[in-house]
Design an enzyme around this catalytic site. Structure first.
Site, PDB file in Angstrom:
ATOM      1  N   ASN A 136      36.251  46.176 -16.017  1.00 54.21           N
ATOM      2  CA  ASN A 136      35.247  46.299 -14.823  1.00 54.21           C
ATOM      3  C   ASN A 136      34.077  45.231 -15.182  1.00 54.21           C
ATOM      4  O   ASN A 136      33.870  45.092 -16.305  1.00 54.21           O
ATOM      5  CB  ASN A 136      34.723  47.828 -14.900  1.00 54.21           C
ATOM      6  CG  ASN A 136      35.439  48.618 -14.015  1.00 54.21           C
ATOM      7  OD1 ASN A 136      35.820  48.292 -12.803  1.00 54.21           O
ATOM      8  ND2 ASN A 136      35.953  49.825 -14.331  1.00 54.21           N
ATOM      9  N   ASP A 163      42.551  53.540  -7.357  1.00 52.55           N
ATOM     10  CA  ASP A 163      41.885  54.186  -6.294  1.00 52.55           C
ATOM     11  C   ASP A 163      42.964  54.724  -5.220  1.00 52.55           C
ATOM     12  O   ASP A 163      42.831  55.708  -4.589  1.00 52.55           O
ATOM     13  CB  ASP A 163      40.968  53.426  -5.601  1.00 52.55           C
ATOM     14  CG  ASP A 163      40.060  52.480  -6.682  1.00 52.55           C
ATOM     15  OD1 ASP A 163      39.337  53.322  -7.549  1.00 52.55           O
ATOM     16  OD2 ASP A 163      40.239  51.445  -6.928  1.00 52.55           O
ATOM     17  N   HIS A 191      36.554  47.743  -6.371  1.00 56.30           N
ATOM     18  CA  HIS A 191      36.807  48.630  -6.954  1.00 56.30           C
ATOM     19  C   HIS A 191      35.418  49.088  -7.674  1.00 56.30           C
ATOM     20  O   HIS A 191      35.240  49.186  -8.884  1.00 56.30           O
ATOM     21  CB  HIS A 191      37.697  48.468  -8.217  1.00 56.30           C
ATOM     22  CG  HIS A 191      37.707  49.612  -9.339  1.00 56.30           C
ATOM     23  ND1 HIS A 191      38.480  50.802  -9.113  1.00 56.30           N
ATOM     24  CD2 HIS A 191      37.376  49.797 -10.503  1.00 56.30           C
ATOM     25  CE1 HIS A 191      38.323  51.460 -10.001  1.00 56.30           C
ATOM     26  NE2 HIS A 191      37.811  51.059 -10.993  1.00 56.30           N
TER      27      HIS A 191
HETATM   28  P1  NAD Z   1      38.013  50.699 -24.546  1.00 53.95           P
HETATM   29  O1  NAD Z   1      36.656  50.552 -25.061  1.00 53.95           O
HETATM   30  O2  NAD Z   1      38.685  51.920 -25.161  1.00 53.95           O
HETATM   31  O3  NAD Z   1      38.994  49.533 -24.796  1.00 53.95           O
HETATM   32  C1  NAD Z   1      38.327  48.135 -24.672  1.00 53.95           C
HETATM   33  C2  NAD Z   1      38.922  47.221 -25.586  1.00 53.95           C
HETATM   34  O4  NAD Z   1      38.675  45.862 -25.094  1.00 53.95           O
HETATM   35  C3  NAD Z   1      38.469  47.485 -27.248  1.00 53.95           C
HETATM   36  O5  NAD Z   1      39.541  47.743 -28.064  1.00 53.95           O
HETATM   37  C4  NAD Z   1      37.582  46.125 -27.349  1.00 53.95           C
HETATM   38  O6  NAD Z   1      37.816  45.733 -28.554  1.00 53.95           O
HETATM   39  C5  NAD Z   1      38.472  45.307 -26.661  1.00 53.95           C
HETATM   40  N1  NAD Z   1      37.718  43.948 -26.110  1.00 53.95           N
HETATM   41  C6  NAD Z   1      36.412  43.664 -25.732  1.00 53.95           C
HETATM   42  N2  NAD Z   1      36.100  42.608 -25.376  1.00 53.95           N
HETATM   43  C7  NAD Z   1      37.348  41.727 -25.713  1.00 53.95           C
HETATM   44  C8  NAD Z   1      37.610  40.498 -25.229  1.00 53.95           C
HETATM   45  N3  NAD Z   1      36.742  39.478 -25.213  1.00 53.95           N
HETATM   46  N4  NAD Z   1      38.836  40.046 -25.646  1.00 53.95           N
HETATM   47  C9  NAD Z   1      40.041  41.125 -26.056  1.00 53.95           C
HETATM   48  N5  NAD Z   1      39.686  42.278 -26.057  1.00 53.95           N
HETATM   49  C10 NAD Z   1      38.204  42.588 -25.871  1.00 53.95           C
HETATM   50  O7  NAD Z   1      37.979  50.673 -22.965  1.00 53.95           O
HETATM   51  P2  NAD Z   1      39.079  51.137 -21.816  1.00 53.95           P
HETATM   52  O8  NAD Z   1      38.754  52.643 -21.688  1.00 53.95           O
HETATM   53  O9  NAD Z   1      40.385  50.755 -22.469  1.00 53.95           O
HETATM   54  O10 NAD Z   1      38.687  50.232 -20.884  1.00 53.95           O
HETATM   55  C11 NAD Z   1      38.819  48.984 -20.621  1.00 53.95           C
HETATM   56  C12 NAD Z   1      38.193  48.412 -19.170  1.00 53.95           C
HETATM   57  O11 NAD Z   1      38.799  49.020 -18.255  1.00 53.95           O
HETATM   58  C13 NAD Z   1      36.619  49.007 -18.961  1.00 53.95           C
HETATM   59  O12 NAD Z   1      35.934  47.889 -18.657  1.00 53.95           O
HETATM   60  C14 NAD Z   1      36.680  50.136 -17.764  1.00 53.95           C
HETATM   61  O13 NAD Z   1      35.799  50.471 -17.173  1.00 53.95           O
HETATM   62  C15 NAD Z   1      38.019  49.422 -17.261  1.00 53.95           C
HETATM   63  N6  NAD Z   1      38.637  50.401 -16.189  1.00 53.95           N
HETATM   64  C16 NAD Z   1      39.000  49.653 -14.898  1.00 53.95           C
HETATM   65  C17 NAD Z   1      39.812  50.673 -14.175  1.00 53.95           C
HETATM   66  C18 NAD Z   1      40.331  50.252 -12.919  1.00 53.95           C
HETATM   67  O14 NAD Z   1      40.702  50.870 -12.075  1.00 53.95           O
HETATM   68  N7  NAD Z   1      40.070  48.776 -12.386  1.00 53.95           N
HETATM   69  C19 NAD Z   1      40.042  51.908 -14.502  1.00 53.95           C
HETATM   70  C20 NAD Z   1      39.642  52.439 -15.814  1.00 53.95           C
HETATM   71  C21 NAD Z   1      39.039  51.734 -16.506  1.00 53.95           C
HETATM   72  C1  LMR Z   2      37.856  54.317 -13.151  1.00 54.24           C
HETATM   73  O1  LMR Z   2      37.477  53.991 -11.798  1.00 54.24           O
HETATM   74  O2  LMR Z   2      38.160  55.283 -13.649  1.00 54.24           O
HETATM   75  C2  LMR Z   2      36.996  53.254 -14.004  1.00 54.24           C
HETATM   76  O3  LMR Z   2      36.756  52.072 -13.045  1.00 54.24           O
HETATM   77  C3  LMR Z   2      35.991  53.563 -14.803  1.00 54.24           C
HETATM   78  C4  LMR Z   2      34.859  53.779 -14.162  1.00 54.24           C
HETATM   79  O4  LMR Z   2      33.777  53.272 -14.606  1.00 54.24           O
HETATM   80  O5  LMR Z   2      34.585  54.351 -13.242  1.00 54.24           O
END
Ligand code: NAD
Ligand code: LMR
Length: 331
Positions: A136, A163, A191
């Site tokens: 995100n 979503d 999103h």
């Molecule tokens: P997390 O903190 O568990 O894992 C993120 C990982 O990314 C960490 O291990 C970190 O070291 C690594 N990282 C950071 N910068 C990096 C880079 N430049 N290159 C490579 N790796 C890197 O987080 P998570 O819970 O796995 O979530 C990851 C992302 O996904 C967050 O931004 C979260 O908001 C997003 N997310 C998006 C959705 C969606 O529907 N689009 C849903 C859930 C989470």
């Molecule tokens: C989600 O929708 O679960 C993720 O994008 C995490 C967030 O920050 O809402």
């Protein structure tokens, strides 16, 4: 055996952990395709990927190919068919004494990651590579990445399948239906809490979902609020952002992009706007999508949009324009 080369950033994070087995098991790319995994992490964390590699090996999947760990995107991006860009900071954590509450807070922190990653993929990944941004704020990160990728034959998407799955789950609960009864779910826009899940154009057993539900008050209040705020509700309840469901949605997006979409369905992801539905070009925007046998993804055209829906779509469009404006120095 055919082979597919898949890159995953943030592979040692929560979503990465839930994602890797499902990429390698044969479920996603098929039982006749060997999956080579290039796992990318920041240098401080890359050694933890060795644990993931050992676990993947220990799963005994016939479809598991080579696993390589990287902290350099240029090295990791060579010959990649699919890139799942998960690596970035989630909401809910505290950085320098400030709790990261809103996606807008993430813009400045995470946006920069995608300049270098986009460039690496544009130069080194396959010409028909597909790139799904999960980290995100996913839409604007994908915009930054695709701008720096500067390779129009590659397809950049930002994930809105989570979503769409959330929206289907709410409708299934409300109407006591199976998830598979609900088709053609579109998430318009960002999103973020401005996304618009569209029940007028979604279908239940071939009928408009909003007509079937026949409870506009529920649709405009409970349904919309629950779907738009689900990410925050999960962070509040779990103390960490969604991971299993996010990984599942990424797998759903890859699967949907690999196969010709059924006539009675479509899928949801954000792609570069081409002006469809009067959305300004140059935004990564959630649309209804279809995939064809050649792997080409196109926007479903000519859906009716009510005045109410148009108001919601305008809001999410404005938010994306504002986000774009906030990262103009990264574009
Ligand atoms: P997390 O903190 O568990 O894992 C993120 C990982 O990314 C960490 O291990 C970190 O070291 C690594 N990282 C950071 N910068 C990096 C880079 N430049 N290159 C490579 N790796 C890197 O987080 P998570 O819970 O796995 O979530 C990851 C992302 O996904 C967050 O931004 C979260 O908001 C997003 N997310 C998006 C959705 C969606 O529907 N689009 C849903 C859930 C989470
Ligand atoms: C989600 O929708 O679960 C993720 O994008 C995490 C967030 O920050 O809402």
């Amino acid at each position: 055996m055919k082979e597919v080369n898949v890159l995953v950033t943030g592979a040692a994070g929560q979503i990465g952990y839930a994602l890797l087995t499902r990429l390698a098991s044969g479920e996603t790319f098929g039982s006749d395709v060997k999956v080579n995994l290039n796992l990318v992490e920041v240098p401080q964390v890359v050694s933890r990927l060795e644990g993931s590699r050992m676990e993947l090996e220990d799963c005994g999947f016939n479809t598991l190919g080579a696993i390589k760990n990287f902290s350099d995107m240029n090295e990791a991006s060579g010959d990649i068919d699919w890139a799942l860009l998960v690596g970035s900071i989630p909401r809910g954590i505290t950085i320098n004494g400030k709790k990261i509450e809103e996606r807008a807070d993430l813009l400045k922190i995470n946006g920069g990651i995608f300049t270098e990653q986009g460039k690496a993929l544009g130069e080194n990944a396959k010409t028909d590579a597909k790139i799904l941004v999960v980290g995100n704020p996913a839409n604007t990160n994908a915009l930054i990445g695709s701008t720096h990728g500067n390779n129009p034959s590659q397809t950049w998407m930002a994930m809105t399948a989570l979503d769409a799955n959330r929206a289907k789950a709410q409708v299934a609960n409300k109407c006591d239906l199976s998830i598979s009864d609900i088709k053609k779910m579109t998430i318009w826009g960002n999103h973020s809490p401005t996304m618009y899940p569209d029940l007028d154009n979604a279908e239940i057993k071939g009928e408009s979902a909003s007509g079937w539900i026949n409870d506009q008050a529920w649709i405009e209040s409970d349904f919309l609020r629950i779907v738009q705020q689900r990410g925050k509700a999960i962070i509040d309840a779990r103390g960490a952002s969604s991971a299993t469901s996010a990984a599942n949605a990424a797998i759903d997006t890859v699967k949907a992009s690999l196969r010709t979409t059924a006539d009675d369905d479509w899928f949801s992801a954000a792609v570069m706007s081409d002006g469809s539905y009067n959305i300004p070009e140059g935004l990564i925007f959630g649309f209804p999508l279809k995939a064809d046998a050649e792997g080409k993804i196109s926007i479903v055209q000519d859906l009716p949009i009510s005045d109410y829906a148009q108001g919601k779509i305008d809001l999410t469009t404005q938010e994306l324009l504002d986000e774009k404006n906030d990262v103009v120095d990264l574009l």
